[in-house]
Write a protein that holds these residues in place. Structure first.
Motif: not given
Length: 293
Positions: A88-95, A213-214, A268-276
């Motif tokens: 389970i990868p880390n997460g970030v508060d993208y918003e 990236q976010a 592209a990296a920002a989109l990937n972070v938002a999705m995954e």
């Protein structure tokens, strides 16, 4: 800890990091906790870590690693069956990161025409800040006039700070290098920088990459466990050979000289972070794991 667990009677005990994993699984078994899950954040190859893990693996029902590479290495080092390991990868508060405003560059004595390479993290052997400084010197030396506005900013503190400071003083690029120490406004600084450089020798899944990236900041990272899972070279960022300052300088130049491509990689990296890699995704995955019998 045993007494606290007996009093609270949890259905699942979830621990993170080596020391907590060892103590938690022993105390958890003594207290009769039905299910014990150990979180693995870094693929630590030292025998002082791997052997205690091996000796107590029978006390753990399941493991959860922060990245595929960490899971693979930890399984091999500690002799853990594949069906006892999840990732389970880390997460970030993208918003939330989207709402951070760029730091006024004058706060750090930069102007709007400067190009800032950010190195954010602990100043330690693991993070290899001296490699970054050497690569910066090589980059500038290729064309001192063209790169007169290039700056290197270290944000963070640690055991290598004094050594790094001495190297900066002796550097021909000393006027372009700043060591800002620990700061609470790293995300604002990311929004004001031109690229993040992470030269680590080892990592689990570096949060600083996810945060950069976010924030829409282009990332240049070393070719090591963890980084490769977040940075797909020439797709979501750039990769260089770990420990090779010459290769790092070459990649930095490519990033600086191809702004359109570099911006596309960051997008592209920002989109990937938002999705995954959102917190919502991370929490959902842990929720599913904890509900398993």
């Amino acid at each position: 800890m045993k007494s606290a667990l007996k009093a609270q009677r949890p259905d699942v005990l979830l621990t993170f990091l080596h020391q907590a994993n060892i103590v938690g699984r022993i105390a958890g078994r003594w207290a009769g906790v039905p299910r014990i899950i150990s979180g693995v954040r870094v693929a630590d190859r030292r025998w002082s870590v791997s052997w205690p893990e091996r000796l107590t693996r029978h006390l753990t029902d399941h493991y959860v690693a922060v990245s595929q590479s960490v899971a693979s290495v930890h399984r091999q080092l500690c002799g853990i069956a594949a069906d006892r390991m999840s990732t389970i990868p880390n997460g970030v508060d993208y918003e939330s990161i989207q709402q951070f405003a760029p730091l006024d560059r004058s706060v750090l004595n930069y102007n709007t025409t400067d190009r800032i390479l950010l190195c954010a993290g602990r100043l330690s052997e693991q993070k290899a800040p001296l490699d970054v400084l050497t690569a910066f010197e090589r980059t500038v030396s290729t064309d001192p006039v063209r790169y007169a506005s290039l700056k290197l900013l270290f944000v963070g503190d640690g055991p290598l700070r004094a050594t790094l400071e001495k190297r900066v003083v002796a550097s021909r690029c000393r006027s372009a290098v700043q060591i800002a120490g620990w700061r609470s406004d790293v995300l604002n600084i990311m929004k004001s920088s031109d690229a993040l450089i992470l030269a680590s020798r080892w990592e689990g899944l570096p949060n600083v990459i996810l945060e950069a990236q976010a924030a829409g900041l282009p990332v240049v990272a070393s070719d090591i466990d963890g980084c490769r899972e977040l940075v797909d070279d020439n797709v979501t960022g750039r990769i260089f050979r770990s420990g090779d300052s010459g290769n790092l300088a070459q990649v930095v130049i490519e990033v600086l000289e191809n702004p359109v491509k570099t911006k596309a990689l960051a997008s592209a990296a920002a989109l990937n972070v938002a999705m995954e890699y959102s917190w919502a995704t991370c929490i959902s995955r842990f929720h599913q794991l904890l509900l398993q019998p």
